[in-house]
Motif scaffolding. Sequence first.
Motif, PDB file in Angstrom:
ATOM      1  N   UNK A  90       2.389   1.772 -13.580  1.00  0.00           N
ATOM      2  CA  UNK A  90       2.082   2.437 -12.183  1.00  0.00           C
ATOM      3  C   UNK A  90       3.055   2.126 -11.198  1.00  0.00           C
ATOM      4  N   UNK A  91       3.691   2.939 -10.798  1.00  0.00           N
ATOM      5  CA  UNK A  91       4.615   2.470  -9.481  1.00  0.00           C
ATOM      6  C   UNK A  91       4.164   2.355  -8.280  1.00  0.00           C
ATOM      7  N   UNK A  92       4.830   1.498  -7.563  1.00  0.00           N
ATOM      8  CA  UNK A  92       4.418   1.041  -6.201  1.00  0.00           C
ATOM      9  C   UNK A  92       4.144   2.312  -5.233  1.00  0.00           C
ATOM     10  N   UNK A  93       3.561   2.060  -4.305  1.00  0.00           N
ATOM     11  CA  UNK A  93       3.269   3.147  -3.413  1.00  0.00           C
ATOM     12  C   UNK A  93       4.661   3.437  -2.456  1.00  0.00           C
ATOM     13  N   UNK A  94       5.251   2.527  -2.286  1.00  0.00           N
ATOM     14  CA  UNK A  94       6.789   2.546  -1.535  1.00  0.00           C
ATOM     15  C   UNK A  94       7.752   2.107  -2.517  1.00  0.00           C
ATOM     16  N   UNK A  95       8.938   3.045  -2.327  1.00  0.00           N
ATOM     17  CA  UNK A  95      10.062   2.335  -3.189  1.00  0.00           C
ATOM     18  C   UNK A  95      10.749   1.028  -2.283  1.00  0.00           C
ATOM     19  N   UNK A  96      11.444   0.203  -3.285  1.00  0.00           N
ATOM     20  CA  UNK A  96      11.790  -1.058  -2.761  1.00  0.00           C
ATOM     21  C   UNK A  96      12.862  -0.863  -1.447  1.00  0.00           C
ATOM     22  N   UNK A  97      12.612  -1.471  -0.306  1.00  0.00           N
ATOM     23  CA  UNK A  97      13.435  -1.190   1.105  1.00  0.00           C
ATOM     24  C   UNK A  97      12.972  -0.226   1.882  1.00  0.00           C
ATOM     25  N   UNK A  98      11.497   0.387   1.452  1.00  0.00           N
ATOM     26  CA  UNK A  98      11.025   1.037   2.676  1.00  0.00           C
ATOM     27  C   UNK A  98      10.864   0.286   3.844  1.00  0.00           C
ATOM     28  N   UNK A  99      11.075   0.870   5.082  1.00  0.00           N
ATOM     29  CA  UNK A  99      11.114   0.203   6.459  1.00  0.00           C
ATOM     30  C   UNK A  99       9.794   0.932   7.255  1.00  0.00           C
ATOM     31  N   UNK A 100       9.227  -0.125   7.867  1.00  0.00           N
ATOM     32  CA  UNK A 100       8.149   0.471   8.915  1.00  0.00           C
ATOM     33  C   UNK A 100       8.097  -0.611   9.908  1.00  0.00           C
ATOM     34  N   UNK A 101       7.675  -0.064  11.025  1.00  0.00           N
ATOM     35  CA  UNK A 101       7.499  -0.900  12.306  1.00  0.00           C
ATOM     36  C   UNK A 101       5.929  -0.893  12.642  1.00  0.00           C
ATOM     37  N   UNK A 102       5.507  -2.026  12.995  1.00  0.00           N
ATOM     38  CA  UNK A 102       4.133  -2.489  13.275  1.00  0.00           C
ATOM     39  C   UNK A 102       3.860  -3.378  14.259  1.00  0.00           C
ATOM     40  N   UNK A 103       2.662  -3.503  14.499  1.00  0.00           N
ATOM     41  CA  UNK A 103       2.442  -4.780  15.680  1.00  0.00           C
ATOM     42  C   UNK A 103       2.633  -6.173  14.932  1.00  0.00           C
ATOM     43  N   UNK A 104       3.133  -6.926  15.712  1.00  0.00           N
ATOM     44  CA  UNK A 104       3.578  -8.237  15.343  1.00  0.00           C
ATOM     45  C   UNK A 104       2.454  -9.238  14.374  1.00  0.00           C
ATOM     46  N   UNK A 105       1.292  -8.654  14.654  1.00  0.00           N
ATOM     47  CA  UNK A 105      -0.020  -9.511  14.122  1.00  0.00           C
ATOM     48  C   UNK A 105      -0.122  -9.099  12.612  1.00  0.00           C
ATOM     49  N   UNK A 106       0.353  -7.709  12.232  1.00  0.00           N
ATOM     50  CA  UNK A 106       0.177  -7.335  10.957  1.00  0.00           C
ATOM     51  C   UNK A 106       0.878  -8.132   9.877  1.00  0.00           C
ATOM     52  N   UNK A 107      -0.053  -8.530   8.798  1.00  0.00           N
ATOM     53  CA  UNK A 107       0.678  -9.453   7.928  1.00  0.00           C
ATOM     54  C   UNK A 107       1.279  -8.403   7.008  1.00  0.00           C
TER      55      UNK A 107
END
Length: 850
Positions: free
Chosen positions: A833-850
């Motif tokens: 099963x492939x991952x949900x995202x390709x390697x290198x996918x970028x996202x921006x989130x709140x700093x406390x999100x692990x």
Amino acid sequence: MMKATALLYAVSILLHLSQAQVEIFVSPAGSDSNNGTEKAPLATCRAATLMASSVLKVGNGSGVVVNFLPGVYFFNSTTRCCSDDACQVLTLMATESKPVVFRGAGQIASDVVFDGSLQLDVSRLSPVTNTSIISTLNPAAKDKILALAITNAADKAAMGNSPKLQLNGIPLLLSKWPDTGLAYVERVISPGAVYCQGRTKGPPPPYSRQNPIGANLSLHQQPTGNWAAEYRLGGGFGFASATGYFSNDWYSESHNIAAVAQNMSSTTIKFEEFSRYEMCEAITPTKGVSCGGSAPGRFTVTGLLSEVSAPGEYFYDRVSSMLYLYPPSNFLNTGNESLGVWSSETLFPIVNSSWVTVRDITITGVGTGPCVSVGGGHNNTIGGCTFRSSDGGVSLQGGYYNKIIGNDIFDITGDHLSTSGNTEDTAATLTPTLNLIQNNHITNVYLAPAPWGVAIRGLGDRFSHNLLHDSPNQLITPVGPLTMLDGNEIFNTGYVEGDGGVIYLGASLTNGLGMSFRENFVHHSLEVPGLHGRGGIYFDDHLMAVSNASGNVMYKAAGRAFLVNGGAANNVTNNLIVNGGIGMYQQHADNMTKDLPLYDNGTLKRGDKGDYIWRTEQALDVPDFKSLFSTSFAKRFPTFAKFLAVNSTEVGWASPQATRFTGNIFLNNSQGNICFSIGYHPGDELCDENISKFGGDIYIDSSGSMEGDWTWFPDANQLEFVNNTLGFDTGRAGLFCDDWRKSMPVKSMYRPWVKKVFEGVPSAASGPYTPNAAALRSSLRSGMKLVTDFNQACPTPSKTDCSGAWLAFGECQMDGSIVQRFTIEQQAIAGGTECDFPDGTIRETACHVN
């Protein structure tokens, strides 16, 4: 008309056979008048690309695969596989739903060989008969050397002045002295002219072979060949060159030898051109002159007929167009051997195209440029190939989400692998390439110990799980920001050069930001006594704010496993350092602020290494210092803005403030675990508990770091360091078997072998330079050993699902958000099963999100 009609007929057959992915077949025994099926294959790349282009134009399928059936395909300087308009049209047509694949259709990559060498007529090799030439040959080899007259214009053009040759795909060696080890300078008779572009005033001094201006040196060893007699022959003789370390033990240079004087007991050489630094390193030093190290000048000489003295060596007389060859031991002289001169240009130049794959092909004999280059585009893949005996391996020039995966790259005379960013994407824009370079085996087999390296210069590239070894010099030179090096295994490096590091970067206030060095295994990079000390992972010249160097295992990794040569806010945490000299090093001995006014007023050269602030302004494309703080870079990296704001050696960018050496584990390091230098004099280096006695703990946080216990690592004797509780697993570092890689050296075999060979040889050198000590450290020839003795076929891969994690791709920003990068830790294998995202996918989130 007939050719066009035949092509349309063939295309119609292929489309009729499949509305899915169309497959075209090529064979060395095929014909371009065939229809391109497996039973009736084509003969050439050009015919295949024309047919594939037509398929994509008229078809409703899912792309096209060009299959190259087993055999050898020959190319030269005028024929390449994918360089003409037809191929460019094809690759530009590729899309995600209609990809283009060039595939070797053998069991392994070596079944399908693209040979870019121009073939010479080996049957015309014959013994040397010219008496003046015979008298010049080396006494140890004169009865074994064969000659070949190069007669036709195409062969002469390919040979040029200094050809590179291969026999049956194995590189031959331009004549070299000495055959093994290094030569040494006995005495510098005259240092010659010195000129450094940009630092020495005025134009460079003129020179020629007839009017040489370089150094005059006497040699410590007496050559076996009669160099002086060879130089007197004139014509195409007397064009030798010397390459090595003559002034500083970290600066390699090459010089043409303009003249030779030789008698029974001594030999002197005169260099044609000026040198960058004064030459003064010798066994018998020049009175009152000191150089950059305590070792004598050490070098090799190439390009002498009289030094063709070992099997596999050759010399080419560029004037008479005569090749002289000492055949290798496996040369049968049946007339069936393949003797070629590296000739072709890049066989697969993929330009501004996307969704193109080149896989499972061996490429050899490329004379100009890399075997394969990718320039721009996205989602291209170069995988499962072997690149060897060529001018360059693989080049990735910009683009996005491109991949170089599962390749073997051996015996390359230029860069084995190089990446660069997109022209428009700089530290000012922070747009990452997100290219992936993974699971490649990179070394020299037959060309060792020639220098080579890997240049990772694309902003945001990921260099992951590669195996690199047998390099005499500084090996990896990454450039940031945002670059990641993770899971690599690197060993047997730096055994000729002084200074530098296994991985080296420095002299920048921007490149370290967002850079990550994770879970690499660096071992057996052994310093040579008498040379400048080296680093394992080396942040030089006040490199600032490396975001993350963690989870690495450093075993005998140079004299200082982590060498931080000044610079603020560098993070080196949660690593294991074993059997080294110094585990971690930081210094507070330089004042990098005092010279800044001298760059502003023109006393020092604008843009030189120490011109930190101006160079930072250029990197971020701003007109002045104040503007740096309103850049997107400053907002993305608050640490940068914080330290840049203070022009101080105590608390600002030029200080060692906020050095985090926390949570590290040390085992048996001979000179200290954590050391801090406050000067360059005896007693200025403070280690461990002595750091706090002199106030060094205001700069260095070493909390949580400790001396470890061997029982934590029960397989340490086999050079395996696995402790899941502590977060170390060297078994995962380096290569792995997957859908791209079909064979690899077995870790449980070669790692204990390396450890045994260097048992008792310390990581940190002490004492004077000796040729024996230098020879010991360069004797491993690990490239040859791993490829020929320890390599095994991979087992049939089992189904494995993909897994990955979101990792910080920078710092917590001023607005409370953070950019994260999805990092695949385990690729899907065998239909997993492939991952949900390709390697290198970028996202921006709140700093406390692990």
